[in-house]
Design a protein around this motif. Structure first.
Motif, mmCIF file in Angstrom:
data_model
loop_
_atom_site.group_PDB
_atom_site.id
_atom_site.type_symbol
_atom_site.label_atom_id
_atom_site.label_comp_id
_atom_site.label_asym_id
_atom_site.label_seq_id
_atom_site.Cartn_x
_atom_site.Cartn_y
_atom_site.Cartn_z
ATOM 1 N N SER A 48 0.829 -1.212 0.000
ATOM 2 C CA SER A 48 0.000 0.000 0.000
ATOM 3 C C SER A 48 0.863 1.262 0.000
ATOM 4 O O SER A 48 0.528 2.248 -0.680
ATOM 5 N N VAL A 49 1.942 1.238 0.757
ATOM 6 C CA VAL A 49 2.866 2.382 0.754
ATOM 7 C C VAL A 49 3.363 2.639 -0.664
ATOM 8 O O VAL A 49 3.388 3.780 -1.136
ATOM 9 N N ASP A 50 3.742 1.565 -1.361
ATOM 10 C CA ASP A 50 4.215 1.703 -2.741
ATOM 11 C C ASP A 50 3.136 2.284 -3.640
ATOM 12 O O ASP A 50 3.380 3.229 -4.401
ATOM 13 N N VAL A 51 1.941 1.696 -3.591
ATOM 14 C CA VAL A 51 0.851 2.107 -4.480
ATOM 15 C C VAL A 51 0.494 3.582 -4.256
ATOM 16 O O VAL A 51 0.380 4.351 -5.218
ATOM 17 N N VAL A 52 0.355 3.991 -3.009
ATOM 18 C CA VAL A 52 0.017 5.389 -2.722
ATOM 19 C C VAL A 52 1.140 6.307 -3.204
ATOM 20 O O VAL A 52 0.887 7.336 -3.848
ATOM 21 N N SER A 53 2.372 5.958 -2.930
ATOM 22 C CA SER A 53 3.508 6.780 -3.349
ATOM 23 C C SER A 53 3.552 6.941 -4.870
ATOM 24 O O SER A 53 3.725 8.055 -5.386
ATOM 25 N N ILE A 54 3.367 5.858 -5.580
ATOM 26 C CA ILE A 54 3.400 5.903 -7.046
ATOM 27 C C ILE A 54 2.227 6.716 -7.592
ATOM 28 O O ILE A 54 2.401 7.530 -8.507
ATOM 29 N N ALA A 108 4.327 -4.974 -6.980
ATOM 30 C CA ALA A 108 4.442 -6.433 -6.999
ATOM 31 C C ALA A 108 5.774 -6.906 -7.554
ATOM 32 O O ALA A 108 6.379 -7.842 -7.030
ATOM 33 N N GLU A 109 6.233 -6.261 -8.595
ATOM 34 C CA GLU A 109 7.416 -6.755 -9.301
ATOM 35 C C GLU A 109 8.737 -6.153 -8.830
ATOM 36 O O GLU A 109 9.789 -6.750 -9.048
ATOM 37 N N LYS A 110 8.676 -4.977 -8.170
ATOM 38 C CA LYS A 110 9.929 -4.286 -7.894
ATOM 39 C C LYS A 110 10.101 -3.771 -6.467
ATOM 40 O O LYS A 110 11.183 -3.875 -5.900
ATOM 41 N N TYR A 111 9.057 -3.188 -5.893
ATOM 42 C CA TYR A 111 9.251 -2.408 -4.676
ATOM 43 C C TYR A 111 8.886 -3.057 -3.350
ATOM 44 O O TYR A 111 9.538 -2.790 -2.341
ATOM 45 N N CYS A 112 7.852 -3.860 -3.289
ATOM 46 C CA CYS A 112 7.384 -4.359 -1.995
ATOM 47 C C CYS A 112 8.286 -5.480 -1.479
ATOM 48 O O CYS A 112 8.179 -6.633 -1.881
#
Length: 135
Positions: A48-54, A108-112
């Motif tokens: 979720s942190v990744d998705v919101v940031s992106i 999914a592929e890079k950040y989490c």
């Protein structure tokens, strides 16, 4: 990175992170989340942190993001996770599907880190939906 876990009573424990934050755990799930529930929450939180940031970087008008995380465990001991599915519900105004799809994919592929670590032995899948913000 460091953490410390202390027994409280019964199957209740208190964990403190190296940064000084605490969380309770309960193996019986009577007073707090179990350690395995915390694994699901960690995967959902990290992604979720990744998705919101992106999405913020793409200037999407996001008003809410929810990640519903479902896990299936093996029937035998140890009852490890066999499957984890993360479904993101992104709410906002004029949200572009391509941006949400890309944000979920990049997470999914890079950040989490949590999901990447789990996918070594767990089938981790992702999906998303978009909801219009109500005024």
């Amino acid at each position: 990175m460091h953490a410390q876990v202390k027994w409280i009573q019964g199957m209740e424990f208190s964990a403190e992170s190296g940064s000084g934050h605490t969380v309770r755990m309960d193996g019986d799930k009577a007073t707090a989340a179990s350690p395995m529930e915390l694994v699901l929450m960690a995967a959902g939180g990290c992604s979720s942190v990744d998705v919101v940031s992106i999405l913020e970087k793409t200037r999407q008008q996001v008003t809410a993001v929810r990640c519903d995380v479902d896990g299936k465990r093996a029937d035998a001991t140890p009852a490890v996770f066999t499957d984890i599915h993360l479904h993101f519900v992104v709410t906002g105004t004029d949200i572009a599907e391509k941006h949400v799809e890309r944000a979920v994919q990049l997470s999914a592929e890079k950040y989490c880190s949590v999901a990447k670590m789990l996918e070594v032995s767990v089938n981790v899948t992702h999906s998303f939906s978009i909801e219009a913000a109500t005024e």
